[in-house]
Write a protein that holds these residues in place. Structure first.
Motif, PDB file in Angstrom:
ATOM      1  N   VAL A 297     -71.978  45.626 -66.117  1.00 53.58           N
ATOM      2  CA  VAL A 297     -71.269  46.431 -65.123  1.00 53.58           C
ATOM      3  C   VAL A 297     -71.035  47.829 -65.670  1.00 53.58           C
ATOM      4  O   VAL A 297     -70.530  47.997 -66.782  1.00 53.58           O
ATOM      5  N   ARG A 298     -71.426  48.821 -64.890  1.00 54.10           N
ATOM      6  CA  ARG A 298     -71.151  50.189 -65.303  1.00 54.10           C
ATOM      7  C   ARG A 298     -69.732  50.559 -64.885  1.00 54.10           C
ATOM      8  O   ARG A 298     -69.310  50.314 -63.761  1.00 54.10           O
ATOM      9  N   VAL A 353     -58.541  48.445 -52.887  1.00 58.16           N
ATOM     10  CA  VAL A 353     -58.845  47.365 -53.846  1.00 58.16           C
ATOM     11  C   VAL A 353     -57.630  46.453 -53.889  1.00 58.16           C
ATOM     12  O   VAL A 353     -56.536  46.878 -54.255  1.00 58.16           O
ATOM     13  N   ARG A 354     -57.853  45.205 -53.468  1.00 60.49           N
ATOM     14  CA  ARG A 354     -56.735  44.270 -53.382  1.00 60.49           C
ATOM     15  C   ARG A 354     -56.307  43.783 -54.768  1.00 60.49           C
ATOM     16  O   ARG A 354     -57.145  43.460 -55.605  1.00 60.49           O
ATOM     17  N   GLU A 363     -64.003  43.785 -63.317  1.00 61.65           N
ATOM     18  CA  GLU A 363     -63.783  43.303 -61.946  1.00 61.65           C
ATOM     19  C   GLU A 363     -63.416  44.453 -61.015  1.00 61.65           C
ATOM     20  O   GLU A 363     -63.862  44.537 -59.880  1.00 61.65           O
ATOM     21  N   LEU A 364     -62.580  45.328 -61.541  1.00 60.93           N
ATOM     22  CA  LEU A 364     -62.177  46.477 -60.740  1.00 60.93           C
ATOM     23  C   LEU A 364     -63.375  47.366 -60.446  1.00 60.93           C
ATOM     24  O   LEU A 364     -63.541  47.852 -59.316  1.00 60.93           O
ATOM     25  N   GLY A 369     -67.034  49.430 -56.624  1.00 64.60           N
ATOM     26  CA  GLY A 369     -68.428  49.707 -56.265  1.00 64.60           C
ATOM     27  C   GLY A 369     -68.786  49.126 -54.907  1.00 64.60           C
ATOM     28  O   GLY A 369     -69.474  49.756 -54.111  1.00 64.60           O
ATOM     29  N   ASP A 370     -68.278  47.943 -54.669  1.00 65.36           N
ATOM     30  CA  ASP A 370     -68.554  47.298 -53.373  1.00 65.36           C
ATOM     31  C   ASP A 370     -67.959  48.118 -52.229  1.00 65.36           C
ATOM     32  O   ASP A 370     -68.610  48.361 -51.217  1.00 65.36           O
ATOM     33  N   LEU A 371     -66.713  48.562 -52.420  1.00 62.12           N
ATOM     34  CA  LEU A 371     -66.068  49.331 -51.355  1.00 62.12           C
ATOM     35  C   LEU A 371     -66.789  50.648 -51.117  1.00 62.12           C
ATOM     36  O   LEU A 371     -66.971  51.076 -49.974  1.00 62.12           O
TER      37      LEU A 371
END
Lengths: 465, 328
Positions: A297-298, A353-354, A363-364, A369-371
């Motif tokens: 993960v970057r 971010v929940r 994880e963050l 990245g997804d959002l």
């Protein structure tokens, strides 16, 4: 007086909405602002608030139904009040002011941030019988009651715009094809959602340009078909219409931008203070490099700062809060809004971010990245953007050194991040962190203490792992 | 080869060529023989074809058309002239109840190849009983075809087609067109029914006009051009069948429609054209309400001043087009 509950226009291109569910049973009492029903538009689900106090009655739209914008869905009645004679198609007399009537037709702007635009249409827009027409019409009803030529309606439909937004210049305020073309020529390019630190808002669904159904002209006995194919009318002009005469310069904001403007105005009404701390990022840069060299993960600086902010908020829960002017809600969870610029200057969104405090750095980074990806793809849901407890906005990539973020009300604190840079050749990397807080509920000292703690975490970022 | 002749000459030529080509074709009417017809349309024909094929009739339109229906049923192809179109009221039963229906009532075993020519229209100072435009009466009767040629060439071509048609045809000739001159082909070339023509190309508004009103519309268009309004003039030429596709295409191009006819507005064919346009594909292209320019809903007055006020003028068309283009 009975209040009409109608399908709100939740986006500039929305023609109809699908009633997902009533949040209130028929006969049940609601207060203005209570969630009344959920609407699904093309891509987005939204809650719609009751426009007034009252008992839900006369429900005529069922869950799963598609409802044209503006169509009557139900009434809110006072105690003992009878349903209006809706069979006659008469909407209640507009004894209330025009603004209030618009409210009744609209969703609550507070929650959706995409209010019904101030209709520029003439008073005929709410002509008697309009409600019946809207309820009866399955399509194109977003324009009910607005006088317009068929050609103007077609152009508006094809362009995915609402006649409500167009100033008619024809007889009696009738919207004509030229008005649509003028509107299109002047319309700001932006079609999308909320700006920096705007409240959660829906992304605007793409225009569904329904092709007009081609009906064959009725052929008398044996009419000839030898005539040429129909030519289209003029395409929308690309520039301002010349000689528009005495019309005032400029154009009204599109509804989304207007929503942003209103939100910013509400924010500006809050007494807020911004303080800036410059933080040594040498170690943070080193850590980030090491992680990115070894892990899948970057991790970005934003991820590091968000992780640090979440950790700091745990220590200073007073900044992880919402204040509506009366009640202060200390949020148990850290739901961190992250401002994301949309491509092509379509504005900014602030997806959340929940439970950021429970996430590891990687994880963050994944969640963020997804959002970001979904924001840029336009597939965020209102849920993605609702209910943040703190916001972070990073303009560092633009080289901005520091700035003055406005609060994302009702949140009480926002963190702005400037560019990570070395002030002189060979000097250590540093960043300006700009904390804005609501001075009604927070004082300078605790805010500064938060900022100081945040700076310390970033200076020694290994504690974030 | 073509040459310039009058509308009346074109009608005569069509009948003469049809009679030359087909022994079954013959004419009936009041004073069409030696007198040559009230408007001279049959001038000299009796000398060429003789009284058995150019038959003068008593003043009994009911009887004449009834005879025509019978002759047609027996294989002839009669062409009947109403001295004035108004008199066709006397012949409504054979025309409407017999000619139009026999083909259908007898399962297609019989047909009525009859042409009834109607010298129609006002502007002649001939008052209420000699000035009407009754085309809508016949448009409303299934089984009849209706032609309204506006030019000498169309008069010849459409009359040839009407005579060759196995259906009864009502052929409307405006009296004021008889002296209009125009190029007409010498050969006997029928023109198809149901095919309108754009008389003038334009951008801003379509004017659908019939018969004499085509010429008034063209004059109005010329004047409107000076005011910067580009008018397309469409002449449907036949009302049944109607070139709905042609009208629709024109309106989709211009976005506006004005219908002009000399018949009274109420219940007139203009309403049919408006309905065809607004009920069809062109609806979504309309930029203004459809307007009709038609005679006032009154019998044609005898007073020339009043008559002129009742019948649509070039000024009326100009005003209606201007109002339509300005969005009113």
């Amino acid at each position: 007086m009975a209040t009409r509950v109608t399908m709100p226009k939740l986006g500039m291109t929305m023609l109809e909405g699908n009633l997902e569910k009533w949040d209130v049973q028929e006969g049940q009492h609601v207060q203005k602002g209570d969630v009344l029903f959920d609407v699904m538009t093309d891509k987005v689900s939204m809650e719609v608030e009751a426009p007034a106090d009252g008992f839900l009655a006369g429900v005529r739209v069922h869950e799963g139904d598609s409802v044209p914008v503006g169509a009557l869905m139900a009434y809110l009645l006072a105690d003992g009040e009878a349903l209006p004679g809706e069979d006659a198609g008469q909407p209640p007399e507009p004894s209330a002011g025009a603004g209030e009537r618009n409210m009744a037709v609209s969703a609550s702007p507070e929650t959706t941030a995409t209010p019904v635009p101030n209709t520029a249409a003439p008073p005929q827009a709410e002509a008697p019988g309009a409600a019946a027409a809207a309820a009866a019409s399955a399509n194109g009803a977003q324009t009910f009651g607005i006088p317009a030529t068929p050609a103007a309606r077609r152009l508006a439909r094809e362009a995915g715009i609402s006649l409500q937004d167009v100033q008619g210049t024809g007889r009696g305020g009738r919207v004509e094809a030229e008005d649509i073309e003028r509107y299109l020529a002047h319309r700001p390019a932006a079609t999308a959602a909320p700006a920096a630190t705007a409240a959660p808002a829906a992304t605007v669904a793409p225009a569904a340009t329904a092709a007009p159904a081609a009906t064959a002209p009725p052929a008398a006995t044996a009419a000839s078909a030898a005539t040429a194919a129909p030519a289209a009318t003029a395409a929308p002009a690309t520039g301002p219409a010349p000689g528009s005469g005495s019309a005032p310069a400029g154009v009204p904001l599109d509804p989304v931008r207007r929503a942003i403007a209103e939100h910013m105005l509400r924010s500006a009404a809050v007494p807020q203070v911004t303080m800036e701390a410059v933080v040594d990022m040498t170690e943070a840069a080193r850590l980030r490099e090491a992680i990115n060299a070894s892990a899948d993960v970057r991790v970005s600086y934003t991820d590091l700062i968000a992780r640090a902010a979440a950790a700091a908020l745990k220590r200073f829960p007073g900044l992880n809060a919402r204040f509506d002017g009366e009640r202060l809600e200390l949020c148990a969870r850290i739901d961190m809004g992250l401002a994301v610029a949309l491509p092509e200057n379509r504005g900014l969104v602030v997806p959340v971010v929940r439970d950021a405090g429970a996430l590891s750095l990687s994880e963050l980074a994944v969640a963020r990245g997804d959002l970001v990806r979904r924001a840029q793809a336009g597939t965020l849901t209102p849920d993605d953007m609702a209910g943040g407890s703190f916001s972070l906005t990073n303009l560092g990539s633009y080289g901005v050194r520091s700035f003055n973020p406005l609060l994302n009300v009702p949140q009480v604190a926002t963190l702005g991040v400037g560019a990570i840079r070395a002030p002189a050749p060979g000097a250590p990397l540093e960043v300006a962190l700009c904390l804005t807080f609501d001075h009604r509920v927070l004082d300078g000292a605790p805010a500064a203490a938060f900022l100081q703690h945040l700076a310390a975490l970033l200076a020694q970022p290994y504690r974030l792992l | 080869m073509s040459r310039e002749i009058t509308y009346a000459e074109a009608v005569r030529e069509a009948m003469a060529q049809a009679m030359d080509a087909d022994d079954r074709v013959f004419l009936m009417g009041e004073d069409i023989g030696v007198y040559g017809g009230a408007f001279g349309v049959t001038n000299g024909m009796i000398d060429r074809f003789g009284p058995s094929r150019i038959r003068d009739t008593p003043i009994s339109e009911n009887g004449t058309v009834g005879v025509g229906v019978g002759a047609a049923l027996l294989g002839m192809r009669p062409v009947i002239e109403m001295q004035f179109s108004d008199f066709v009221a006397n012949a409504m039963d054979p025309l409407v109840n017999q000619a139009a229906k026999i083909h259908f009532m007898f399962g297609g075993q019989l047909c009525v190849p009859l042409v009834v020519r109607l010298p129609a229209g006002g502007g002649t100072g001939a008052a209420a009983q000699h000035s009407q435009s009754q085309e809508a009466w016949f448009v409303h009767v299934p089984g009849l075809k209706v032609a309204m040629p506006a030019t000498p060439a169309d008069a010849k071509g459409l009359l040839l087609a009407a005579i060759a048609d196995d259906n009864p045809v009502v052929f409307v000739e405006h009296k004021l067109l008889y002296r209009v001159r125009g190029d007409v082909p010498e050969a006997a070339e029928p023109l198809p029914f149901g095919q309108g023509v754009v008389r003038r190309q334009g951008r801003d508004v379509t004017v659908v006009a019939t018969s004499l009103m085509v010429h008034k519309a063209l004059e109005a268009a010329e004047r409107l051009q000076e005011q910067g309004t580009s008018v397309e003039v469409f002449d449907p030429r036949t009302l049944v069948p109607l070139d709905a596709a042609g009208i629709t295409a024109s309106v989709m191009k211009t976005g506006r429609l004005v219908v002009v006819h000399e018949a009274v507005e109420r219940g007139g064919f203009g309403a049919e054209i408006a309905a065809v346009v607004s009920g069809g594909e062109a609806f979504s292209y309309l930029q203004a309400p459809i307007r009709r320019v038609a005679a006032r809903n009154t019998p044609i007055p005898y007073s020339p001043g009043l008559e002129a006020a009742v019948i649509p003028s070039v000024d009326d068309i100009v005003a209606a087009v201007a109002a339509t283009v300005s969005g009113g």
